[in-house]
Design a protein around this motif. Structure first.
Motif, PDB file in Angstrom:
ATOM      1  N   ARG A  49       0.826  -1.218   0.000  1.00 55.99           N
ATOM      2  CA  ARG A  49       0.000   0.000   0.000  1.00 55.99           C
ATOM      3  C   ARG A  49       0.860   1.267   0.000  1.00 55.99           C
ATOM      4  O   ARG A  49       0.606   2.200  -0.768  1.00 55.99           O
ATOM      5  N   VAL A  50       1.894   1.313   0.823  1.00 50.50           N
ATOM      6  CA  VAL A  50       2.688   2.537   0.906  1.00 50.50           C
ATOM      7  C   VAL A  50       3.522   2.746  -0.355  1.00 50.50           C
ATOM      8  O   VAL A  50       3.790   3.892  -0.740  1.00 50.50           O
ATOM      9  N   ALA A  51       3.921   1.655  -1.019  1.00 49.19           N
ATOM     10  CA  ALA A  51       4.645   1.816  -2.281  1.00 49.19           C
ATOM     11  C   ALA A  51       3.767   2.538  -3.292  1.00 49.19           C
ATOM     12  O   ALA A  51       4.242   3.419  -4.036  1.00 49.19           O
ATOM     13  N   ARG A  52       2.490   2.196  -3.320  1.00 46.82           N
ATOM     14  CA  ARG A  52       1.570   2.885  -4.232  1.00 46.82           C
ATOM     15  C   ARG A  52       1.384   4.344  -3.818  1.00 46.82           C
ATOM     16  O   ARG A  52       1.261   5.235  -4.676  1.00 46.82           O
ATOM     17  N   THR A  53       1.357   4.600  -2.521  1.00 48.72           N
ATOM     18  CA  THR A  53       1.216   5.982  -2.049  1.00 48.72           C
ATOM     19  C   THR A  53       2.400   6.825  -2.494  1.00 48.72           C
ATOM     20  O   THR A  53       2.240   7.941  -3.005  1.00 48.72           O
ATOM     21  N   PHE A  54       3.608   6.297  -2.318  1.00 48.76           N
ATOM     22  CA  PHE A  54       4.794   7.031  -2.749  1.00 48.76           C
ATOM     23  C   PHE A  54       4.773   7.243  -4.268  1.00 48.76           C
ATOM     24  O   PHE A  54       5.140   8.310  -4.768  1.00 48.76           O
ATOM     25  N   GLY A  55       4.352   6.227  -4.992  1.00 50.17           N
ATOM     26  CA  GLY A  55       4.294   6.359  -6.442  1.00 50.17           C
ATOM     27  C   GLY A  55       3.322   7.438  -6.878  1.00 50.17           C
ATOM     28  O   GLY A  55       3.599   8.204  -7.811  1.00 50.17           O
ATOM     29  N   ALA A  56       2.169   7.526  -6.189  1.00 49.73           N
ATOM     30  CA  ALA A  56       1.169   8.539  -6.543  1.00 49.73           C
ATOM     31  C   ALA A  56       1.679   9.950  -6.301  1.00 49.73           C
ATOM     32  O   ALA A  56       1.193  10.905  -6.915  1.00 49.73           O
ATOM     33  N   HIS A  57       2.651  10.106  -5.401  1.00 50.79           N
ATOM     34  CA  HIS A  57       3.216  11.425  -5.102  1.00 50.79           C
ATOM     35  C   HIS A  57       4.539  11.664  -5.835  1.00 50.79           C
ATOM     36  O   HIS A  57       5.253  12.626  -5.530  1.00 50.79           O
ATOM     37  N   GLY A  58       4.855  10.794  -6.792  1.00 50.84           N
ATOM     38  CA  GLY A  58       6.070  10.986  -7.567  1.00 50.84           C
ATOM     39  C   GLY A  58       7.352  10.732  -6.804  1.00 50.84           C
ATOM     40  O   GLY A  58       8.428  11.158  -7.233  1.00 50.84           O
TER      41      GLY A  58
END
Length: 829
Positions: A221-230
């Motif tokens: 989940r957090v990997a996707r969060t970081f990805g969404a914020h570039g």
């Protein structure tokens, strides 16, 4: 006129802290256009450098810092800030030694307490990466104190969170989770990014505690969060943590995720991080097979990297001063290629290496000894590693934590068990069987003090579960937060009262009479054996290859579930016949030869590995007519038996009953059972609340609960009994001032356990036993209501007459003619 450069800079810092990187970049560029002040421009470029590095442009970030330092007008205090920023950039590249030097230089030139403490936080990260945990702790404790005096709760929380990570690296999982939990409220308010950064470290704690399912969900989940914020660097780091977790049970998945992280790091120019990902990928590709969370074995078909490739990756890690990670790669290679050179020089393992790496070193020594045929040396090396793990966890009173840390011991345990089987010496196999069973039972828990906060959290969780009765109810953010808080409370408040020493074979035989035998089943990775111990003899029986035993188990649970639901009509006979054939086949495979070796005994003590979890032993033809108990270990049975006999001989015992909602014939079952007692308390309807049952359990010797039960596979401590106002969870048992000697659970599935790492099983029965109950009667599968009603109703007549629980259950089965999966766990006789 617009905002001033200083106001724009301040706003950009707030945007950056909240993870709004694009907004921060816009304000920083605007601020640069509105000022000629050298110091302010240097600060702006330093913050812009951080944003650039965070979003995947580390080269430009370093250029900006160097440009600021090149301006001779910049004050020394501002130059210190830029050196500090360069130190952060070095950290992000994975160059910890350079980072520490830069941050130390920065600290020499700054006189701002808050600024210097922020640099101490960053320098602590470098120290952690270099394995200098003492230095990291000094920096962080100083930062915590400074920010507390300055009244800055956010920076204080950051320092405390990092201090928790130091505790994780030094093996104190309880303090690690406690510090992180205390820091989280202040940090998660900042932004989703800040919360995600907290979660990465918390997932590492859960991973080291063996709770890999939950850790991997968080990291994904957090990997996707970081990805969404570039934030590509942060995303890569989260993926690397995910790969490390997958190593324990899914090496193919670990290799795939690590390979992707390495590509991401190299695209960012983060070569040191890429090398770290190469290390995890290499370790994963070296694993020939792995045992998953449920004890299943998975073969990894990928061709392993060559010894030359292994050494190349290890040397690259060592060049970056990542000595512990280099040692882990070399050890994984030594384990895979041990058959090529069993006398190779030992791998040097730094003292700062994680426990998993330390244990891997013992496993390599044991494997090399096995190839030399030195069985005693195999077991000596395995024992040293397991004793080291035990010393680390002997302060853990929590059952959840004790059983989860088993993930680190699996390789050593299987190696030691296999060697013990090969020795053909009963006393040796008994010792290792007890090691396997008793590892999570050596620590006798200290009952925690009353905790109103924990009680309130569990009450709210009951409400949330009632609102969402599906299996994913813990995915709700509020439920997940409460789950984490409950776990942290239980980990920290359940202490260690004592460490129970294992009994020897001769000591154990002194507890047996001529009518009793121990059947200790031993799973050694690819085969199943049984150690048979009676008063007069001990023998090792080879049950067979695990693959052939498993064939007899496949489909058993489905057959039992269908049999419980199809009780009449034309299909009932067919279903019962199919189940009977499967149970007969399983009985022959597992019990025929061991019972023949045991001789004519009426009572049987069973100790079983997690891979045999869920077997309804009472339904196997060879066990019918025998009183038996499924013991956690022979040591535990022997320690509880005298007290259990004393309690059984006392005719003045008390009994309490509770009836949950919507259970057919539960009232009848409880009425029949209670009528056997001179006096008994029964809670029904709205009176059978969690608090009322908890109070009742604390005042009786025998507690009988007839309710619906549910087993939570991934969160077994949230398995429970459905009562009038919600679920009585496993965690609720720790709130009871005392627990009954005997617990009867007339609830489907609560006798079931989750298998953790091949051997360890945990569920409601184990939770009661860990809390202090001597015996729990429960079923590992669904049971028809009419069978439960009649069989358990008859059970109490035997208990009142003074029979032990195991004997009372056997007599009840004989008198009613009912064959059911209910069985005694613990010291049933």
């Amino acid at each position: 006129m617009g905002l001033s450069a200083q106001r724009l800079y301040d706003r950009a810092v707030d945007h950056g802290n909240a993870g709004r990187n694009a907004a921060a970049r816009r304000d920083l560029h605007a601020a640069l256009e509105r000022t000629d002040d050298a110091d302010l421009r240097a600060r702006i470029t330093g913050t812009l450098a951080y944003i650039e590095s965070r979003t995947g442009n580390p080269e430009r970030a370093e250029e900006l810092c160097r440009e600021g330092l090149a301006d001779p007008r910049v004050a020394e205090s501002t130059r210190a800030i830029l050196y500090g920023q360069l130190g952060v950039l070095a950290l992000m590249r994975g160059q910890a030694l350079e980072a520490r030097e830069l941050l130390t230089r920065a600290l020499e030139g700054i006189d701002d307490p808050a600024g210097s403490s922020r640099m101490r936080i960053n320098r602590s990260v470098a120290a952690m990466q270099l394995g200098d945990f003492a230095a990291a702790r000094v920096d962080l404790e100083a930062a915590v104190g400074t920010f507390e005096r300055l009244g800055d709760p956010v920076e204080q929380a950051k320092s405390l969170h990092n201090l928790g990570y130091v505790e994780l690296l030094t093996g104190d999982l309880v303090r690690a989770l406690g510090h992180m939990a205390a820091a989280r409220p202040a940090l998660e308010k900042l932004s989703p990014v800040a919360a995600a950064q907290c979660d990465v470290d918390r997932a590492d704690v859960l991973r080291d505690a063996g709770l890999t399912t939950e850790a991997e969900r968080i990291l994904d989940r957090v990997a996707r969060t970081f990805g969404a914020h570039g934030m590509r660097q942060a995303r890569g780091e989260a993926e690397l943590s995910l790969a490390r977790s997958l190593l324990a049970h899914d090496p193919a998945g670990a290799a795939r995720v690590a390979r992707g992280a390495a590509r991401r790091f190299r695209a960012l120019g983060s070569e040191t991080w890429a090398i770290r990902a190469d290390g995890v990928q290499t370790r994963a590709e070296l694993v020939p097979s792995a045992y998953g969370r449920r004890g299943e074995q998975t073969v990894v078909s990928r061709r392993p990297p060559s010894p030359e490739r292994v050494e190349s990756v290890a040397a690259a890690l060592a060049h970056e001063r990542l000595d512990a990670e280099a040692a882990a790669v070399r050890l994984a290679g030594a384990l895979r290629f041990a058959d090529r050179d069993s006398t190779a020089a030992p791998v040097r393992v730094p003292r700062s290496a994680p426990v998993a790496t330390q244990l891997l070193a013992h496993e390599v020594r044991a494997r090399r000894a096995a190839l030399r045929g030195a069985g005693a040396d195999v077991r000596r090396h395995c024992a040293r590693g397991l004793d080291e793990l035990m010393r680390r966890q002997e302060s853990f009173g929590s059952l959840d934590l004790q059983t989860s840390t088993r993930v680190h011991s699996l390789g050593l345990m299987l190696e030691g068990l296999a060697s013990a089987v090969r020795s053909r010496k009963p006393e040796v196999l008994f010792e290792w069987s007890e090691r396997a069973r008793h590892l999570s039972q050596e620590v006798i828990p200290l009952r925690p003090p009353p905790d109103p906060g924990l009680a309130n959290d569990l009450a709210e969780l009951r409400m949330l579960r009632a609102e969402n009765p599906s299996g994913d109810w813990l995915s709700d953010p509020r439920a997940a937060a409460l789950r984490d808080r409950v776990r942290q409370r239980q980990w920290s408040e359940t202490g260690s009262a004592a460490v129970q020493q294992r009994v020897s074979l001769e000591q154990f035989r002194g507890h047996l009479d001529g009518d009793t035998a121990l059947l200790s089943f031993v799973f050694s990775g690819d085969s199943l054996s049984c150690l048979v111990v009676s008063r007069g003899r001990a023998a090792i029986v080879d049950v067979g290859r695990w693959s052939s035993v498993r064939e007899s188990l496949d489909g058993l649970r489905a057959d039992l579930d269908i049999s419980a639901s199809v009780r009449s009509g034309p299909m009932a006979t067919i279903v019962q016949r199919a189940l009977g054939e499967r149970l007969t086949r399983l009985s022959l495979v597992l019990l025929n030869e061991p019972l023949r070796a045991a001789g004519d005994v009426r009572r049987v003590i069973l100790t079983v590995p997690g891979v045999l979890n869920g077997i309804p032993w009472a339904m196997l033809p060879a066990m019918r007519g025998r009183a038996f108990t499924v013991a956690v270990s022979a040591t535990r049975w022997a320690s509880l038996r005298p007290s259990a006999d004393a309690v059984a001989a006392d005719g003045a015992r008390t009994a309490g009953f509770a009836v949950g909602p919507r259970v057919a014939r539960a009232d009848e079952e409880v009425s029949t059972a209670a009528s056997a007692w001179p006096a008994a308390t029964a809670l029904r309807g709205d009176d059978a609340t969690v608090s009322a049952v908890t109070d009742l359990a604390s005042t009786v010797d025998v507690l009988h609960v007839a309710s619906h039960g549910r087993h939570a596979v991934d969160n077994p401590m949230f398995s429970g009994l459905e009562l009038a106002d919600g679920t009585l969870f496993g965690y609720d048992i720790d709130l009871m001032p005392r627990v009954p000697d005997t617990v009867v659970l007339s609830a489907c599935e609560v006798g079931r356990s989750s298998v953790r790492w091949g051997e360890e099983a945990i569920g409601m029965t184990r939770t009661w036993l860990h809390a202090g109950s001597r015996v729990v009667i429960a079923a590992p599968v669904v049971v028809a209501d009419d069978i439960a009603c009649e069989l358990l109703g008859a059970l109490h007549s035997g208990l009142v007459e003074g029979l032990t629980p195991s004997e009372a259950l056997a007599v009840a089965s004989d008198s009613t003619g009912l064959v059911a999966p209910f069985q005694a766990h613990g010291a049933g006789f």
